[in-house]
Design a protein around this motif. Structure first.
Motif, PDB file in Angstrom:
ATOM      1  N   ALA A  96       0.247  -1.449   0.277  1.00  0.00           N
ATOM      2  CA  ALA A  96       0.061  -0.201   0.025  1.00  0.00           C
ATOM      3  C   ALA A  96       0.950   0.885  -0.046  1.00  0.00           C
ATOM      4  O   ALA A  96       0.674   1.863  -0.492  1.00  0.00           O
ATOM      5  CB  ALA A  96      -0.826   0.086   1.237  1.00  0.00           C
ATOM      6  N   VAL A  97       1.795   1.193   0.621  1.00  0.00           N
ATOM      7  CA  VAL A  97       2.904   2.682   0.945  1.00  0.00           C
ATOM      8  C   VAL A  97       3.606   2.563  -0.397  1.00  0.00           C
ATOM      9  O   VAL A  97       3.834   3.586  -1.458  1.00  0.00           O
ATOM     10  CB  VAL A  97       4.034   2.217   1.504  1.00  0.00           C
ATOM     11  CG1 VAL A  97       5.487   3.900   2.155  1.00  0.00           C
ATOM     12  CG2 VAL A  97       3.593   2.368   3.226  1.00  0.00           C
ATOM     13  N   LEU A 137       6.757  -5.097  -7.506  1.00  0.00           N
ATOM     14  CA  LEU A 137       6.735  -4.568  -8.945  1.00  0.00           C
ATOM     15  C   LEU A 137       5.924  -4.027  -9.072  1.00  0.00           C
ATOM     16  O   LEU A 137       5.598  -2.694 -10.145  1.00  0.00           O
ATOM     17  CB  LEU A 137       8.108  -5.637  -9.604  1.00  0.00           C
ATOM     18  CG  LEU A 137       9.278  -5.079  -8.792  1.00  0.00           C
ATOM     19  CD1 LEU A 137      10.214  -6.355  -9.409  1.00  0.00           C
ATOM     20  CD2 LEU A 137      10.518  -4.187  -8.645  1.00  0.00           C
ATOM     21  N   LEU A 138       4.715  -5.080  -9.633  1.00  0.00           N
ATOM     22  CA  LEU A 138       3.906  -4.846 -10.295  1.00  0.00           C
ATOM     23  C   LEU A 138       2.573  -3.705  -9.749  1.00  0.00           C
ATOM     24  O   LEU A 138       2.494  -2.580 -10.488  1.00  0.00           O
ATOM     25  CB  LEU A 138       2.894  -5.982 -10.674  1.00  0.00           C
ATOM     26  CG  LEU A 138       3.299  -6.853 -11.476  1.00  0.00           C
ATOM     27  CD1 LEU A 138       2.701  -8.572 -11.119  1.00  0.00           C
ATOM     28  CD2 LEU A 138       3.624  -6.198 -12.790  1.00  0.00           C
ATOM     29  N   LEU A 190      -6.174  -5.555  -5.740  1.00  0.00           N
ATOM     30  CA  LEU A 190      -6.822  -6.225  -6.318  1.00  0.00           C
ATOM     31  C   LEU A 190      -5.108  -6.714  -6.766  1.00  0.00           C
ATOM     32  O   LEU A 190      -5.190  -8.371  -6.763  1.00  0.00           O
ATOM     33  CB  LEU A 190      -6.598  -5.755  -8.025  1.00  0.00           C
ATOM     34  CG  LEU A 190      -7.631  -5.597  -8.763  1.00  0.00           C
ATOM     35  CD1 LEU A 190      -8.351  -5.034  -9.694  1.00  0.00           C
ATOM     36  CD2 LEU A 190      -8.939  -6.709  -8.378  1.00  0.00           C
ATOM     37  N   ILE A 191      -3.611  -6.659  -6.800  1.00  0.00           N
ATOM     38  CA  ILE A 191      -2.873  -7.547  -6.284  1.00  0.00           C
ATOM     39  C   ILE A 191      -2.345  -8.201  -5.216  1.00  0.00           C
ATOM     40  O   ILE A 191      -2.125  -8.838  -4.651  1.00  0.00           O
ATOM     41  CB  ILE A 191      -1.674  -6.043  -5.839  1.00  0.00           C
ATOM     42  CG1 ILE A 191      -1.510  -5.427  -7.664  1.00  0.00           C
ATOM     43  CG2 ILE A 191      -0.441  -6.655  -5.215  1.00  0.00           C
ATOM     44  CD1 ILE A 191      -1.292  -6.341  -9.063  1.00  0.00           C
ATOM     45  N   PHE A 392       2.731 -11.033 -16.071  1.00  0.00           N
ATOM     46  CA  PHE A 392       1.721  -9.151 -16.070  1.00  0.00           C
ATOM     47  C   PHE A 392       1.158  -9.155 -16.436  1.00  0.00           C
ATOM     48  O   PHE A 392      -0.321  -8.602 -15.507  1.00  0.00           O
ATOM     49  CB  PHE A 392       3.074  -9.208 -17.318  1.00  0.00           C
ATOM     50  CG  PHE A 392       2.444  -6.959 -17.033  1.00  0.00           C
ATOM     51  CD1 PHE A 392       4.085  -6.449 -16.938  1.00  0.00           C
ATOM     52  CD2 PHE A 392       2.139  -6.297 -17.782  1.00  0.00           C
ATOM     53  CE1 PHE A 392       3.866  -4.960 -16.413  1.00  0.00           C
ATOM     54  CE2 PHE A 392       1.810  -4.980 -17.732  1.00  0.00           C
ATOM     55  CZ  PHE A 392       2.622  -4.622 -17.048  1.00  0.00           C
ATOM     56  N   ALA A 393       0.142  -9.800 -17.712  1.00  0.00           N
ATOM     57  CA  ALA A 393      -1.195 -10.037 -17.809  1.00  0.00           C
ATOM     58  C   ALA A 393      -2.311 -10.392 -16.722  1.00  0.00           C
ATOM     59  O   ALA A 393      -3.529  -9.731 -16.905  1.00  0.00           O
ATOM     60  CB  ALA A 393      -1.518 -10.428 -19.019  1.00  0.00           C
ATOM     61  N   ARG A 394      -2.308 -11.145 -16.005  1.00  0.00           N
ATOM     62  CA  ARG A 394      -2.856 -12.157 -14.921  1.00  0.00           C
ATOM     63  C   ARG A 394      -2.824 -11.022 -13.957  1.00  0.00           C
ATOM     64  O   ARG A 394      -4.643 -10.882 -13.534  1.00  0.00           O
ATOM     65  CB  ARG A 394      -2.074 -13.166 -14.501  1.00  0.00           C
ATOM     66  CG  ARG A 394      -2.445 -14.567 -15.712  1.00  0.00           C
ATOM     67  CD  ARG A 394      -2.093 -15.855 -14.447  1.00  0.00           C
ATOM     68  NE  ARG A 394      -0.686 -16.167 -14.517  1.00  0.00           N
ATOM     69  CZ  ARG A 394       0.479 -16.545 -15.263  1.00  0.00           C
ATOM     70  NH1 ARG A 394       0.053 -17.112 -16.147  1.00  0.00           N
ATOM     71  NH2 ARG A 394       1.587 -16.439 -14.080  1.00  0.00           N
ATOM     72  N   ALA A 395      -1.930  -9.552 -13.890  1.00  0.00           N
ATOM     73  CA  ALA A 395      -2.470  -8.469 -13.018  1.00  0.00           C
ATOM     74  C   ALA A 395      -2.850  -7.719 -13.827  1.00  0.00           C
ATOM     75  O   ALA A 395      -3.514  -7.467 -12.925  1.00  0.00           O
ATOM     76  CB  ALA A 395      -1.212  -9.365 -12.107  1.00  0.00           C
ATOM     77  N   GLY A 396      -2.512  -7.208 -14.882  1.00  0.00           N
ATOM     78  CA  GLY A 396      -2.570  -5.803 -15.417  1.00  0.00           C
ATOM     79  C   GLY A 396      -4.292  -5.611 -16.166  1.00  0.00           C
ATOM     80  O   GLY A 396      -4.890  -5.656 -15.778  1.00  0.00           O
TER      81      GLY A 396
END
Length: 416
Positions: A96-97, A137-138, A190-191, A392-396
């Protein structure tokens, strides 16, 4: 006309794929070669090519890159990364930070520079804590993209839109800042949900020798203060004055480059010259294509199909799709010449915000949707951390879709 169209298509194929298929020509190379080809083919004269380049956009971007580079060489980014990542908090709170820091820094400073400076250090400090660097990182990358949509100076595409449409800093802020801020808790939530139970790293820092040796330069408080004062004055001038924004940014850059402690070459190496050349090349390529009349014809066809680019919601959706085909900066450069707000400043600000939100929020869909995404993946790989296209896409994808849905609701609510 046929040669002009072929050159144009080849340039934008390179924009989409990241290089010209079959050749070692990247996006910047394709833009420069395309501009030269347009002149050689007679699609645009040398004089018209020079005149097609919006030097106020290029100047503003260069100036703000130098301002942001001042924070790099002063050690501010490295100090921030280490302070944040070593907080005695749980992994979700740490995320969060980092999301808040990434979003807010990118809204004031150029998001690509922020990501370049912070990515290697985030890898190092997360590994040192035994954490999996990928979600951090994401999250930082996604927040940098969405947070930067909130101000005119948050990203290169925002600056291009601002200069081309003559946007006001305050008007843009009023329609874009709220959705940009709301995007940050969406990114975080979401992350956290996607990486629940996967916060720790199975590998130790010792297994990543490159990351283990990364250290931030010591914080130079005087230089950081100087950069901070310059940034504050630039933003203040944007808000309260009617001075040309490119001159404000260039003036600040000139002052920061005059330094007795830090060499100007050390600052200038953090300026993304490739991006500046890419933008200049695309100005020429787009101007040559516009001279054929084909884009205007296509625009009329779109209007006939019910797609009006001068409607903020339509522009938001079109720019979101297009930015994931050719990239966010090329997408804005393609669309801006066909926007006609006239003397309606409120409409101009709304259209600018729609462009910024559309390209900023959608750019998290895939790695190649934004320069920030490419930077994070490539720099993480150098540090021994692999972020695949699929991961990347699964999170993005859920992050981008959720942020875009929120932005659609916002646009409908305020009647942009």
């Amino acid at each position: 006309m046929g040669v002009t169209l072929l050159i144009f298509l080849l340039v934008y194929v390179a924009m989409g794929f990241g290089k010209l298929p079959g050749f070692k020509v990247d996006r910047t190379g394709a833009a420069i070669v395309g501009a030269l080809a347009m002149m050689v083919a007679g699609s645009i004269s040398a004089k018209a090519a020079w005149e097609s380049i919006d030097y106020s956009s290029v100047g503003m971007l260069f100036g703000l890159m130098v301002v942001s580079a001042a924070f790099v060489v002063s050690g501010f980014y490295g100090w921030t990364a280490q302070k944040v990542a070593t907080l005695p908090v749980s992994a979700p709170v740490l995320l969060a930070v980092l999301v808040a820091v990434g979003g807010l820094l990118s809204a004031v400073l150029t998001n690509d520079v922020v990501v370049v400076a912070m990515t290697p250090l985030l890898v190092s400090v997360t590994l040192a804590r035994g954490l999996n660097p990928v979600p951090f990182l994401l999250g930082f990358c996604f927040a940098a993209n969405t947070g930067s949509a909130g101000t005119l100076i948050g990203s290169p595409q925002n600056m291009i839109a601002a200069q081309q449409l003559g946007l006001s800093f305050n008007g843009f802020l009023m329609v874009a800042a709220v959705p940009a801020l709301l995007s940050l808790p969406l990114v975080w939530g979401l992350i956290v949900w996607l990486y629940h139970g996967r916060w720790t790293s199975p590998q130790s820092e010792r297994e990543h020798p490159v990351a283990a040796t990364l250290t931030a330069p010591p914080l130079d408080r005087a230089e950081t203060l100087k950069a901070g004062v310059a940034t504050f004055l630039v933003v203040l001038a944007f808000v309260v004055s009617d001075w040309p924004r490119d001159l404000i940014a260039l003036g600040a850059a000139g002052i920061l480059l005059i330094n007795r402690q830090i060499a100007s070459s050390d600052m200038l190496k953090h300026v993304d010259g490739n991006l500046l050349l890419l933008i200049m090349g695309l100005f020429v390529v787009n101007a040559a294509m516009a001279a054929t009349g084909l884009p205007q014809s296509l625009l009329n066809d779109l209007r006939g199909a019910g797609i009006n680019l001068n409607d903020p919601l339509s522009l938001f959706l079109v720019s979101g799709v297009l930015s994931n085909v050719v990239g966010n900066n090329p997408a804005v450069m393609l669309l801006v010449p066909f926007l006609e707000p006239g003397h309606d400043r409120a409409l101009a600000d709304a259209l600018g915000a729609a462009l910024a939100l559309g390209t900023g929020f959608s750019s998290n869909l895939i790695v190649f949707g934004s320069l920030a995404g490419i930077i994070v993946v490539e720099q993480a790989a150098v540090c021994g951390i692999r972020i695949s296209f699929g991961e990347f896409a699964r999170a993005g994808v859920p992050v981008a879709l959720a942020c875009m849905a929120m932005a659609v609701v916002w646009i409908l609510l305020i009647g942009m």
